[in-house]
Design a protein around this motif. Structure first.
Motif, short mmCIF file in Angstrom:
data_model
loop_
_atom_site.label_atom_id
_atom_site.label_comp_id
_atom_site.label_asym_id
_atom_site.label_seq_id
_atom_site.Cartn_x
_atom_site.Cartn_y
_atom_site.Cartn_z
N LEU A 189 5.85 0.66 13.97
CA LEU A 189 4.51 0.68 14.56
C LEU A 189 3.54 -0.14 13.71
CD1 LEU A 189 2.44 1.79 16.57
CD2 LEU A 189 2.20 3.78 15.09
N GLN A 190 3.62 0.02 12.39
CA GLN A 190 2.69 -0.71 11.52
C GLN A 190 2.89 -2.22 11.67
OE1 GLN A 190 2.98 -2.53 8.48
NE2 GLN A 190 0.79 -2.45 7.93
N GLY A 191 4.15 -2.64 11.80
CA GLY A 191 4.45 -4.06 11.99
C GLY A 191 3.86 -4.56 13.31
N ARG A 192 3.93 -3.73 14.34
CA ARG A 192 3.38 -4.15 15.64
C ARG A 192 1.86 -4.19 15.63
NH1 ARG A 192 8.14 -1.92 19.68
NH2 ARG A 192 9.65 -3.26 18.65
N VAL A 193 1.25 -3.29 14.87
CA VAL A 193 -0.22 -3.32 14.74
C VAL A 193 -0.62 -4.61 14.03
CG1 VAL A 193 -2.19 -2.24 13.58
CG2 VAL A 193 -0.57 -0.82 14.84
N GLU A 194 0.11 -4.98 12.98
CA GLU A 194 -0.20 -6.24 12.27
C GLU A 194 -0.01 -7.44 13.19
OE1 GLU A 194 0.83 -7.15 8.38
OE2 GLU A 194 -0.35 -5.47 7.66
N ALA A 195 1.04 -7.40 14.02
CA ALA A 195 1.27 -8.51 14.96
C ALA A 195 0.11 -8.59 15.95
CB ALA A 195 2.60 -8.31 15.68
N ALA A 196 -0.40 -7.44 16.40
CA ALA A 196 -1.55 -7.42 17.32
C ALA A 196 -2.78 -8.01 16.63
CB ALA A 196 -1.82 -5.99 17.80
N MET A 197 -2.96 -7.68 15.35
CA MET A 197 -4.09 -8.24 14.58
C MET A 197 -4.01 -9.76 14.56
SD MET A 197 -4.21 -5.85 11.19
CE MET A 197 -5.26 -6.92 10.23
N VAL A 198 -2.81 -10.26 14.28
CA VAL A 198 -2.62 -11.71 14.18
C VAL A 198 -2.92 -12.36 15.53
CG1 VAL A 198 -0.91 -13.53 13.75
CG2 VAL A 198 -1.03 -11.53 12.24
N ARG A 199 -2.44 -11.75 16.62
CA ARG A 199 -2.70 -12.31 17.96
C ARG A 199 -4.20 -12.31 18.26
NH1 ARG A 199 1.99 -9.51 19.40
NH2 ARG A 199 0.72 -7.84 20.27
N ALA A 200 -4.91 -11.37 17.65
CA ALA A 200 -6.37 -11.31 17.86
C ALA A 200 -7.12 -12.26 16.93
CB ALA A 200 -6.85 -9.87 17.66
N GLY A 201 -6.36 -13.02 16.13
CA GLY A 201 -7.01 -14.02 15.26
C GLY A 201 -7.34 -13.52 13.87
N LEU A 202 -6.83 -12.34 13.52
CA LEU A 202 -7.10 -11.78 12.19
C LEU A 202 -5.94 -12.07 11.25
CD1 LEU A 202 -8.37 -8.44 13.65
CD2 LEU A 202 -9.72 -9.81 12.06
N ALA A 203 -6.24 -12.07 9.96
CA ALA A 203 -5.17 -12.28 8.98
C ALA A 203 -4.42 -10.96 8.80
CB ALA A 203 -5.79 -12.71 7.66
N PRO A 204 -3.10 -11.03 8.65
CA PRO A 204 -2.37 -9.79 8.37
C PRO A 204 -2.70 -9.31 6.96
CG PRO A 204 -0.90 -11.66 8.20
CD PRO A 204 -2.23 -12.21 8.64
N GLU A 205 -2.45 -8.03 6.71
CA GLU A 205 -2.82 -7.46 5.39
C GLU A 205 -2.08 -8.10 4.24
OE1 GLU A 205 -4.41 -3.78 3.98
OE2 GLU A 205 -3.49 -2.92 5.76
N GLY A 206 -0.81 -8.38 4.48
CA GLY A 206 -0.05 -9.08 3.45
C GLY A 206 0.58 -8.18 2.41
N ARG A 207 -0.06 -7.05 2.09
CA ARG A 207 0.56 -6.22 1.05
C ARG A 207 1.53 -5.23 1.70
NH1 ARG A 207 -4.53 -2.41 -0.84
NH2 ARG A 207 -4.95 -1.58 1.23
N LYS A 208 2.45 -4.75 0.87
CA LYS A 208 3.48 -3.84 1.36
C LYS A 208 2.83 -2.56 1.90
CE LYS A 208 7.67 -1.55 -0.27
NZ LYS A 208 7.22 -0.16 -0.12
N PHE A 209 3.38 -2.07 2.99
CA PHE A 209 2.84 -0.86 3.61
C PHE A 209 3.38 0.36 2.87
CE2 PHE A 209 3.39 2.17 7.40
CZ PHE A 209 2.08 2.64 7.33
N THR A 210 2.49 1.12 2.27
CA THR A 210 2.86 2.38 1.62
C THR A 210 2.13 3.48 2.39
OG1 THR A 210 2.91 1.23 -0.50
CG2 THR A 210 2.90 3.63 -0.58
N PRO A 211 2.82 4.09 3.36
CA PRO A 211 2.11 5.08 4.18
C PRO A 211 1.62 6.26 3.34
CG PRO A 211 4.40 4.79 4.94
CD PRO A 211 4.23 3.95 3.73
N HIS A 212 0.38 6.64 3.54
CA HIS A 212 -0.19 7.74 2.76
C HIS A 212 -1.45 8.25 3.45
CE1 HIS A 212 -2.47 4.20 1.51
NE2 HIS A 212 -3.47 5.06 1.29
N VAL A 213 -1.85 9.44 3.07
CA VAL A 213 -3.11 10.01 3.53
C VAL A 213 -3.95 10.26 2.27
CG1 VAL A 213 -4.21 11.95 4.71
CG2 VAL A 213 -1.96 11.13 5.48
N THR A 214 -5.03 9.49 2.13
CA THR A 214 -5.85 9.63 0.92
C THR A 214 -6.61 10.96 0.94
OG1 THR A 214 -6.10 7.25 0.73
CG2 THR A 214 -7.74 8.58 -0.41
N LEU A 215 -6.50 11.67 -0.17
CA LEU A 215 -7.20 12.96 -0.31
C LEU A 215 -8.49 12.82 -1.11
CD1 LEU A 215 -4.23 15.28 -1.36
CD2 LEU A 215 -5.31 15.15 0.90
N ALA A 216 -8.48 11.91 -2.09
CA ALA A 216 -9.65 11.80 -2.98
C ALA A 216 -9.66 10.46 -3.70
CB ALA A 216 -9.62 12.92 -4.03
#
Ligand code: 2AM
Length: 179
Positions: free
Chosen positions: A98-125
């Motif tokens: 899913l994250q890869g497809r979101v990045e692909a959608a960003m690129v199609r919309a003319g945005l730069a992909p994030e480029g850094r490795k995806f480390t899934p997490h939920v920030t607490l603080a």
């Protein structure tokens, strides 16, 4: 507009996560309603790009899936100056897809992909000078935290509004995943 794409959780699950948000000096805790999993940070965006992104996210096809949140950890210079505290996510291929497809959608919309490795997490603080011993105690005391499986049925385009009391996130649009 300051945008990002992520996954949100039902209120009762956010309340479970919010139980972790206590007991550590130097921690600026995320408000329970703001707890989420970021798929891609977009940042300041003009209206036209935001509309293009909305169209592309609307075309996104990916299966719904379950995630399990597990363990606590920190980001920050080799652990010496930890700057954020987060809950991890058990390995989940569907989430990475899913994250890869979101990045692909960003690129199609003319945005730069994030480029850094995806480390899934939920920030607490965010952390500022959290005492090392107290942080170690917190991490070992909550190391067995586990919450899930959690059914994920959509992706959310969020707007982040920065206020004096911190950021507030508003869901602008939801894109359903295939049942
Ligand atoms: P984080 O919680 O892991 O720090 C909204 O700001 C979300 O986008 C945050 O959850 C944050 O993830 C993520 N994000 C990624 N890069 C960011 C950046 N450069 N500035 C602000 N937020 C960023």
């Amino acid at each position: 507009m300051r945008l990002f794409v992520g996954i949100d959780f039902p209120p009762e699950l956010r309340q479970c996560l919010a139980l972790l948000c206590a007991g550590l000096p130097g921690a600026r805790w995320v408000e329970p309603e703001n707890l989420h999993l970021t798929l891609a940070f977009i940042g300041e965006t003009d209206d036209e790009t935001a509309r293009a992104l909305d169209v592309e996210l609307g075309r996104l096809r990916a299966p719904a899936f379950d995630v399990t949140l597990t363990g606590v950890n920190v980001f920050g210079a080799g652990g010496r100056k930890p700057r954020s505290l987060w809950v991890g996510v058990e390995a989940c291929e569907a989430l990475v897809l899913l994250q890869g497809r979101v990045e692909a959608a960003m690129v199609r919309a003319g945005l730069a992909p994030e480029g850094r490795k995806f480390t899934p997490h939920v920030t607490l603080a965010r952390l500022k000078d959290a005492p090392t011993g107290r942080l170690a105690e917190y991490l070992s005391g909550n190391g067995l935290f586990r919450l899930g499986p959690i059914a994920i049925g959509d992706v959310v385009l969020f707007e982040s509004v920065l206020g004096r009391a911190g950021a507030h996130y508003t869901a602008l649009a939801r894109y359903p995943l295939a049942g």
